[in-house]
Scaffold this motif. Structure first.
Motif, mmCIF file in Angstrom:
data_model
loop_
_atom_site.group_PDB
_atom_site.id
_atom_site.type_symbol
_atom_site.label_atom_id
_atom_site.label_comp_id
_atom_site.label_asym_id
_atom_site.label_seq_id
_atom_site.Cartn_x
_atom_site.Cartn_y
_atom_site.Cartn_z
ATOM 1 N N TYR A 46 37.887 41.508 51.458
ATOM 2 C CA TYR A 46 38.959 41.018 50.595
ATOM 3 C C TYR A 46 40.129 40.559 51.454
ATOM 4 C CZ TYR A 46 36.636 43.147 46.578
ATOM 5 O OH TYR A 46 35.738 43.472 45.602
ATOM 6 N N LEU A 58 44.664 37.836 39.757
ATOM 7 C CA LEU A 58 43.346 38.470 39.788
ATOM 8 C C LEU A 58 42.421 37.743 40.755
ATOM 9 C CD1 LEU A 58 42.720 39.391 36.052
ATOM 10 C CD2 LEU A 58 43.214 40.931 37.952
ATOM 11 N N GLU A 59 42.484 36.422 40.775
ATOM 12 C CA GLU A 59 41.678 35.658 41.720
ATOM 13 C C GLU A 59 42.055 36.030 43.152
ATOM 14 O OE1 GLU A 59 40.390 31.284 41.368
ATOM 15 O OE2 GLU A 59 42.121 31.249 42.721
ATOM 16 N N PHE A 78 41.066 45.907 37.229
ATOM 17 C CA PHE A 78 40.322 44.748 36.727
ATOM 18 C C PHE A 78 39.173 44.421 37.679
ATOM 19 C CE2 PHE A 78 44.672 44.384 35.214
ATOM 20 C CZ PHE A 78 44.496 44.150 33.852
ATOM 21 N N PRO A 79 38.181 45.312 37.781
ATOM 22 C CA PRO A 79 37.067 45.058 38.712
ATOM 23 C C PRO A 79 36.220 43.871 38.245
ATOM 24 C CG PRO A 79 36.598 46.971 37.359
ATOM 25 C CD PRO A 79 38.004 46.528 37.020
ATOM 26 N N LEU A 80 35.618 43.206 39.204
ATOM 27 C CA LEU A 80 34.712 42.085 38.876
ATOM 28 C C LEU A 80 33.292 42.572 38.773
ATOM 29 C CD1 LEU A 80 36.029 39.130 41.028
ATOM 30 C CD2 LEU A 80 36.418 39.597 38.636
ATOM 31 N N HIS A 93 40.703 39.457 44.210
ATOM 32 C CA HIS A 93 39.255 39.561 44.411
ATOM 33 C C HIS A 93 38.689 38.514 45.367
ATOM 34 C CE1 HIS A 93 38.695 42.738 41.502
ATOM 35 N NE2 HIS A 93 39.487 42.098 40.680
ATOM 36 N N TYR A 94 39.545 37.718 45.978
ATOM 37 C CA TYR A 94 39.086 36.659 46.880
ATOM 38 C C TYR A 94 38.648 37.263 48.211
ATOM 39 C CZ TYR A 94 38.785 31.675 47.882
ATOM 40 O OH TYR A 94 38.336 30.408 48.129
ATOM 41 N N LYS A 95 37.486 36.838 48.682
ATOM 42 C CA LYS A 95 36.949 37.360 49.941
ATOM 43 C C LYS A 95 36.926 36.272 51.004
ATOM 44 C CE LYS A 95 34.144 40.991 47.940
ATOM 45 N NZ LYS A 95 32.808 41.575 47.831
ATOM 46 N N GLN A 98 42.789 45.239 41.736
ATOM 47 C CA GLN A 98 41.373 45.378 42.064
ATOM 48 C C GLN A 98 40.758 46.556 41.304
ATOM 49 O OE1 GLN A 98 41.619 45.727 46.346
ATOM 50 N NE2 GLN A 98 40.874 43.632 46.638
ATOM 51 N N GLY A 143 45.737 35.304 35.850
ATOM 52 C CA GLY A 143 44.473 34.809 36.385
ATOM 53 C C GLY A 143 44.566 34.505 37.867
#
Length: 77
Positions: free
Chosen positions: A27, A11-12, A75-77, A15-17, A72, A8
């Motif tokens: 990103y 993944l965070e 595991f796309p958001l 995908h963190y911007k 990324q 987790g």
């Protein structure tokens, strides 16, 4: 041992911007390493953003950028 918590967090991170400045909306993995080094010298922002920027500098310095890009993609958001 690898667990869901670590997954987790990764993944965070993937995908963190960036929420402000010249690279707003990008990103963290896409930030130039020089930009991350500059923040290390000047002081990272407080909280989660600063922690993630520090981790991303380590990731980039260790040549692990492809791992973040793979996360990324897989595991796309």
């Amino acid at each position: 041992m690898y667990n869901q918590h670590h997954k987790g967090k990764l993944l965070e991170l993937a995908h963190y911007k960036m929420p402000f400045g010249k690279y707003k909306g990008r990103y963290l993995v896409d930030l130039p390493i020089a930009y991350l080094v500059w923040f290390r010298q000047k002081g990272y922002p407080p909280g989660k953003l600063g922690e993630h920027m520090q981790t991303m500098l380590d990731v980039k310095s260790d040549g692990l950028e492809p791992l973040i890009r793979k996360l990324q993609k897989e595991f796309p958001l």
